[in-house]
Design a protein around this motif. Structure first.
Motif, PDB file in Angstrom:
ATOM      1  N   LYS A 283      -5.029  34.860 -10.501  1.00 18.42           N
ATOM      2  CA  LYS A 283      -5.305  36.264 -10.180  1.00 18.42           C
ATOM      3  C   LYS A 283      -4.177  36.937  -9.406  1.00 18.42           C
ATOM      4  CE  LYS A 283      -8.129  35.325  -6.090  1.00 18.42           C
ATOM      5  NZ  LYS A 283      -7.593  33.957  -5.903  1.00 18.42           N
TER       6      LYS A 283
ATOM      7  N   ALA B 247     -13.687  32.840   6.471  1.00 14.92           N
ATOM      8  CA  ALA B 247     -14.191  33.819   5.505  1.00 14.92           C
ATOM      9  C   ALA B 247     -15.710  33.775   5.363  1.00 14.92           C
ATOM     10  CB  ALA B 247     -13.539  33.589   4.143  1.00 14.92           C
TER      11      ALA B 247
ATOM     12  N   THR C  30      -5.676  39.975  -0.785  1.00  8.04           N
ATOM     13  CA  THR C  30      -6.571  39.969   0.380  1.00  8.04           C
ATOM     14  C   THR C  30      -6.776  38.557   0.927  1.00  8.04           C
ATOM     15  OG1 THR C  30      -8.626  39.784  -0.909  1.00  8.04           O
ATOM     16  CG2 THR C  30      -7.789  42.010  -0.475  1.00  8.04           C
ATOM     17  N   GLY C  31      -6.514  37.528   0.105  1.00  9.63           N
ATOM     18  CA  GLY C  31      -6.603  36.147   0.604  1.00  9.63           C
ATOM     19  C   GLY C  31      -5.633  35.932   1.760  1.00  9.63           C
TER      20      GLY C  31
ATOM     21  N   ARG D 162     -21.439  30.529   0.308  1.00 16.88           N
ATOM     22  CA  ARG D 162     -21.713  31.238   1.573  1.00 16.88           C
ATOM     23  C   ARG D 162     -22.699  32.384   1.323  1.00 16.88           C
ATOM     24  NH1 ARG D 162     -15.661  33.524   1.331  1.00 16.88           N
ATOM     25  NH2 ARG D 162     -16.094  35.330   0.037  1.00 16.88           N
TER      26      ARG D 162
ATOM     27  N   SER E  22     -10.885  29.599   4.298  1.00 16.04           N
ATOM     28  CA  SER E  22     -12.182  29.533   3.651  1.00 16.04           C
ATOM     29  C   SER E  22     -13.308  29.421   4.700  1.00 16.04           C
ATOM     30  CB  SER E  22     -12.134  28.342   2.697  1.00 16.04           C
ATOM     31  OG  SER E  22     -13.347  28.084   2.122  1.00 16.04           O
TER      32      SER E  22
ATOM     33  N   ARG F 241     -11.943  37.714  -3.484  1.00 19.15           N
ATOM     34  CA  ARG F 241     -13.188  37.073  -3.914  1.00 19.15           C
ATOM     35  C   ARG F 241     -14.328  38.077  -4.046  1.00 19.15           C
ATOM     36  NH1 ARG F 241      -9.714  33.887  -3.282  1.00 19.15           N
ATOM     37  NH2 ARG F 241      -9.783  31.613  -3.084  1.00 19.15           N
ATOM     38  N   ASP F 242     -14.232  39.194  -3.302  1.00 20.97           N
ATOM     39  CA  ASP F 242     -15.357  40.150  -3.238  1.00 20.97           C
ATOM     40  C   ASP F 242     -14.873  41.584  -3.421  1.00 20.97           C
ATOM     41  OD1 ASP F 242     -13.874  40.352  -0.899  1.00 20.97           O
ATOM     42  OD2 ASP F 242     -15.613  40.784   0.363  1.00 20.97           O
TER      43      ASP F 242
ATOM     44  N   ARG G  75     -15.401  39.136   8.113  1.00 21.79           N
ATOM     45  CA  ARG G  75     -15.309  39.963   6.902  1.00 21.79           C
ATOM     46  C   ARG G  75     -15.374  41.441   7.282  1.00 21.79           C
ATOM     47  NH1 ARG G  75     -15.142  36.455   2.918  1.00 21.79           N
ATOM     48  NH2 ARG G  75     -14.883  38.185   1.507  1.00 21.79           N
TER      49      ARG G  75
ATOM     50  N   ARG H 228     -13.316  23.939  -1.465  1.00 15.92           N
ATOM     51  CA  ARG H 228     -13.109  25.357  -1.192  1.00 15.92           C
ATOM     52  C   ARG H 228     -13.979  26.200  -2.136  1.00 15.92           C
ATOM     53  NH1 ARG H 228      -8.449  28.968  -0.883  1.00 15.92           N
ATOM     54  NH2 ARG H 228      -7.076  27.655  -2.094  1.00 15.92           N
TER      55      ARG H 228
ATOM     56  N   TYR I  89      -7.247  36.592   5.114  1.00 16.89           N
ATOM     57  CA  TYR I  89      -8.096  35.485   5.587  1.00 16.89           C
ATOM     58  C   TYR I  89      -7.238  34.295   6.002  1.00 16.89           C
ATOM     59  CZ  TYR I  89     -11.999  38.248   4.059  1.00 16.89           C
ATOM     60  OH  TYR I  89     -12.909  39.263   3.936  1.00 16.89           O
ATOM     61  N   ARG I  90      -6.143  34.063   5.256  1.00 18.12           N
ATOM     62  CA  ARG I  90      -5.225  32.980   5.640  1.00 18.12           C
ATOM     63  C   ARG I  90      -4.572  33.294   6.990  1.00 18.12           C
ATOM     64  NH1 ARG I  90      -3.116  29.473   1.303  1.00 18.12           N
ATOM     65  NH2 ARG I  90      -4.435  29.811  -0.496  1.00 18.12           N
TER      66      ARG I  90
ATOM     67  N   ASP J 169     -16.665  28.885  -0.833  1.00 19.21           N
ATOM     68  CA  ASP J 169     -16.493  30.310  -1.177  1.00 19.21           C
ATOM     69  C   ASP J 169     -17.659  30.840  -2.027  1.00 19.21           C
ATOM     70  OD1 ASP J 169     -14.092  30.153   0.185  1.00 19.21           O
ATOM     71  OD2 ASP J 169     -12.834  30.079  -1.614  1.00 19.21           O
TER      72      ASP J 169
HETATM   73  O1   DC Z   1      -7.004  33.602  -2.566  1.00 17.92           O
HETATM   74  P1   DC Z   1      -6.655  32.610  -1.438  1.00 17.92           P
HETATM   75  O2   DC Z   1      -6.696  31.189  -1.874  1.00 17.92           O
HETATM   76  O3   DC Z   1      -5.388  32.975  -0.755  1.00 17.92           O
HETATM   77  O4   DC Z   1      -7.840  32.834  -0.357  1.00 17.92           O
HETATM   78  C1   DC Z   1      -7.948  32.051   0.804  1.00 17.92           C
HETATM   79  C2   DC Z   1      -9.413  32.008   1.264  1.00 17.92           C
HETATM   80  O5   DC Z   1      -9.803  33.306   1.738  1.00 17.92           O
HETATM   81  C3   DC Z   1     -10.419  31.648   0.181  1.00 17.92           C
HETATM   82  O6   DC Z   1     -10.758  30.284   0.212  1.00 17.92           O
HETATM   83  C4   DC Z   1     -11.611  32.512   0.471  1.00 17.92           C
HETATM   84  C5   DC Z   1     -11.137  33.616   1.347  1.00 17.92           C
HETATM   85  N1   DC Z   1     -11.165  34.948   0.734  1.00 17.92           N
HETATM   86  C6   DC Z   1     -12.341  35.646   0.778  1.00 17.92           C
HETATM   87  O7   DC Z   1     -13.345  35.124   1.246  1.00 17.92           O
HETATM   88  N2   DC Z   1     -12.401  36.931   0.321  1.00 17.92           N
HETATM   89  C7   DC Z   1     -11.332  37.516  -0.230  1.00 17.92           C
HETATM   90  N3   DC Z   1     -11.413  38.787  -0.666  1.00 17.92           N
HETATM   91  C8   DC Z   1     -10.108  36.797  -0.320  1.00 17.92           C
HETATM   92  C9   DC Z   1     -10.064  35.500   0.159  1.00 17.92           C
END
Ligand code: DC
Length: 209
Positions: free
Chosen positions: A13, A85, A31-32, A170, A82, A113-114, A91, A163, A35-36, A167
Motif C-alpha cells: 500500500k 495503535a 499514517t503508519g 483490536r 501496533s 489501517r483505518d 488514535r 501484528r 504510529y511508529r 491490528d
Molecule cells: O503501516 P505500518 O506497518 O507502518 O504501520 C505500523 C503500525 O501502525 C501497524 O501495525 C498498525 C498501526 N497503524 C494503525 O493502527 N492505523 C493506521 N492508520 C496506520 C498504522
C-alpha cells in the motif's frame, strides 16, 4: 480529491500510495509512520508501548519531521507501533493531524489501517490492498536481506501474524475494508500490475485519467 488506502503490513500500500500521489499531483501521508514515531518515542523514553499514559504522552509529542527517522523501520518499532495503535486515546491524538493533512492543498493520498473507515470516510476512492501473509512475509524477508540484515523467514512470518492479529483484533478502528472499498489482492501481482489495477479503479471513480 482524497484517496484512502488501507491494508495489512507489507501489502504494497505504501508504494501504491506514493505512485498514485505522483500520478494525480497529490500529497501523500504514510499514517503508519505516525504510529511508529509514537512507538519509537515510548521506547526511547524507556516506557511501555502498551501503557496508555506513556503512549499518549508520546503521541502528543509527535512532529511531522519524526517521519523521516530511519529508526522507524525496525521490527521492534513496528511491534511497538501496533501496541500503541490499540489505545483509543493515542488514535484520537493522531486523528487531527491526519484530517488536517487530508484537507490541505489539492487533495491527498493517505495510507494506513483505518483511513477509509475512520479518518476519511468520505474519500473519493477507497482501496483495500491485501496479500496472503506468506506473500507479505516473503517480501519483508527479502527487503531485510537486501538491507544486509540477518533475517530468518519463520521469525518474520511469526511477527507478521502477531501484528495482523493485533491490528485486526483490536476494538478501536480495527483493520477492516470499508464497505465501499475496492479490494486489491497483490499476492500474485508485481508493483506495476498493482498500480495499473489501482489506477483504473481510481480513474473510474473520480473521472480523472
Ligand atoms: O503501516 P505500518 O506497518 O507502518 O504501520 C505500523 C503500525 O501502525 C501497524 O501495525 C498498525 C498501526 N497503524 C494503525 O493502527 N492505523 C493506521 N492508520 C496506520 C498504522
Amino acid at each position: 480529491m482524497i484517496i484512502a488506502i488501507d491494508g495489512p503490513a507489507a501489502s504494497g500500500k505504501g508504494t501504491l500510495g506514493r505512485r498514485l500521489a505522483a500520478h494525480f499531483g497529490l500529497g501523500h501521508l504514510d499514517t503508519g509512520a505516525l504510529y511508529r514515531a509514537t512507538g519509537l518515542r515510548v521506547l526511547r523514553a524507556g516506557g511501555d508501548p502498551s501503557d496508555p499514559a506513556d503512549a499518549v504522552t508520546a503521541a502528543e509529542a509527535v512532529r511531522p519531521e519524526d517521519a523521516a527517522d530511519p529508526a522507524l523501520r525496525t521490527d521492534e518499532v513496528a511491534q511497538a507501533a501496533s501496541k500503541v495503535a490499540a489505545i483509543p486515546a493515542v488514535r484520537a491524538a493522531l486523528l487531527d493531524f491526519q484530517r488536517r493533512f487530508a484537507a490541505t492543498g489539492p487533495g491527498a493520498v493517505l495510507d494506513g489501517r483505518d483511513i477509509g473507515t475512520v479518518v476519511c470516510p468520505d474519500a473519493d476512492a477507497k482501496l483495500f490492498v491485501t496479500a496472503s501473509v506468506e506473500a507479505r512475509a516473503t517480501r519483508r524477508f527479502r527487503e531485510l536481506r537486501e538491507r544486509g540484515e540477518d533475517a530468518i523467514y519463520d521469525a518474520v512470518l511469526r511477527d507478521m501474524e502477531q501484528r495482523d492479529a493485533r491490528d485486526s483484533g483490536r476494538t478501536v478502528a480495527p483493520l477492516t475494508p470499508a464497505e465501499d472499498a475496492f479490494v486489491l489482492d497483490t499476492s500474485h501481482l508485481n508493483a506495476d500490475q498493482a498500480f495499473e489495477a489501482a489506477l483504473s479503479f481510481v480513474s473510474g471513480r473520480s473521472g480523472r485519467p
